[in-house]
Design a protein around this motif. Structure first.
Motif, short mmCIF file in Angstrom:
data_model
loop_
_atom_site.label_atom_id
_atom_site.label_comp_id
_atom_site.label_asym_id
_atom_site.label_seq_id
_atom_site.Cartn_x
_atom_site.Cartn_y
_atom_site.Cartn_z
N UNK A 1 -26.04 3.32 18.60
CA UNK A 1 -26.63 2.59 19.70
C UNK A 1 -27.91 1.87 19.26
N UNK A 2 -28.78 2.58 18.50
CA UNK A 2 -30.03 1.96 18.04
C UNK A 2 -29.76 0.72 17.19
N UNK A 3 -28.71 0.80 16.35
CA UNK A 3 -28.39 -0.35 15.49
C UNK A 3 -28.06 -1.57 16.35
N UNK A 4 -27.31 -1.34 17.40
CA UNK A 4 -26.87 -2.44 18.27
C UNK A 4 -28.02 -2.98 19.13
N UNK A 5 -28.93 -2.11 19.51
CA UNK A 5 -29.99 -2.51 20.44
C UNK A 5 -31.27 -2.98 19.74
N UNK A 6 -31.58 -2.45 18.57
CA UNK A 6 -32.88 -2.72 17.94
C UNK A 6 -32.84 -3.64 16.73
N UNK A 7 -31.65 -4.07 16.36
CA UNK A 7 -31.53 -4.95 15.19
C UNK A 7 -30.85 -6.25 15.59
N UNK A 8 -31.04 -7.30 14.81
CA UNK A 8 -30.45 -8.60 15.15
C UNK A 8 -28.93 -8.53 15.23
N UNK A 9 -28.37 -9.26 16.19
CA UNK A 9 -26.92 -9.32 16.37
C UNK A 9 -26.34 -10.62 15.83
N UNK A 10 -27.18 -11.62 15.59
CA UNK A 10 -26.69 -12.91 15.11
C UNK A 10 -27.80 -13.58 14.29
N UNK A 11 -27.51 -14.76 13.78
CA UNK A 11 -28.47 -15.46 12.92
C UNK A 11 -29.74 -15.87 13.67
N UNK A 12 -29.60 -16.24 14.94
CA UNK A 12 -30.76 -16.62 15.72
C UNK A 12 -31.71 -15.43 15.90
N UNK A 13 -31.13 -14.28 16.23
CA UNK A 13 -31.95 -13.07 16.38
C UNK A 13 -32.53 -12.63 15.04
N UNK A 14 -31.80 -12.84 13.95
CA UNK A 14 -32.32 -12.52 12.62
C UNK A 14 -33.55 -13.38 12.33
N UNK A 15 -33.48 -14.66 12.68
CA UNK A 15 -34.63 -15.55 12.49
C UNK A 15 -35.81 -15.09 13.34
N UNK A 16 -35.55 -14.70 14.58
CA UNK A 16 -36.61 -14.18 15.45
C UNK A 16 -37.22 -12.92 14.85
N UNK A 17 -36.38 -12.01 14.41
CA UNK A 17 -36.81 -10.75 13.81
C UNK A 17 -37.70 -10.99 12.59
N UNK A 18 -37.24 -11.86 11.70
CA UNK A 18 -38.01 -12.19 10.49
C UNK A 18 -39.31 -12.88 10.89
N UNK A 19 -39.25 -13.76 11.86
CA UNK A 19 -40.45 -14.46 12.32
C UNK A 19 -41.51 -13.50 12.83
N UNK A 20 -41.11 -12.57 13.67
CA UNK A 20 -42.05 -11.58 14.23
C UNK A 20 -42.66 -10.75 13.12
N UNK A 21 -41.81 -10.19 12.28
CA UNK A 21 -42.30 -9.31 11.20
C UNK A 21 -43.21 -10.09 10.25
#
Length: 162
Positions: A1-21
């Motif tokens: 569940x944590x993997x699905x909720x707390x990590x990026x699900x697609x490339x857009x979310x990956x970009x957001x995740x990398x941007x924040x970090x």
């Protein structure tokens, strides 16, 4: 569940995740390391602020370059049955090791605005400190905040769908 909720699900979310970090990391780590190098002062902070956009670009490139190798190393060190937190801390550790090895030298070059042998000659003196600062910021501040933001985004998105 944590993997699905707390990590990026697609490339857009990956970009957001990398941007924040990356934004959090650069804005915290670069000034701290600069202050250890040149002394804790407003002038040092201002100098660090001036080079942070360039360091941020290098950090983003490094994240993109180290993401896949870090995932491979993480998979070798832990099993699928290990907890989400175990996966996150080991992945963070591997990423920070790889990135700090390069950024200890390249970050110094950017900060000094010149390429010299000094960061290479002083590498074994400075890298442990840089690694410790970076790992603390990543593990305790940047990544937890990014995962929290993604979780909130996913909760809102999943509510709208259902």
């Amino acid at each position: 569940m944590d993997y699905h909720m707390k990590l990026p699900r697609n490339k857009t979310e990956f970009a957001l995740f990398i941007g924040i970090i990356s934004v959090l990391s650069v804005n915290i780590i670069a000034p701290i390391i600069s202050c250890f190098e040149m002394g804790f002062s407003v002038a040092t902070w201002r100098q660090a602020l001036a080079v942070m956009p360039f360091i941020w670009l290098v950090v983003v490139v490094m994240v993109l370059l180290t993401n896949s190798p870090a995932a491979l190393v993480t998979d070798k060190l832990i099993t699928k049955t290990d907890s989400f937190n175990a996966h996150m801390i080991v992945n963070c550790l591997v990423n920070v090791v790889m990135m700090s090895l390069v950024l200890t030298v390249v970050g110094s070059w950017i900060g000094m605005r010149t390429i010299s042998w000094a960061p290479i000659q002083q590498f074994f003196y400075k890298w442990p400190r840089n690694f410790a600062i970076s790992f603390f910021v990543e593990a305790v501040i940047a990544q937890p905040i990014a995962r929290f933001i993604l979780k909130q985004k996913h909760l809102r998105t999943d509510q709208v769908r259902h």
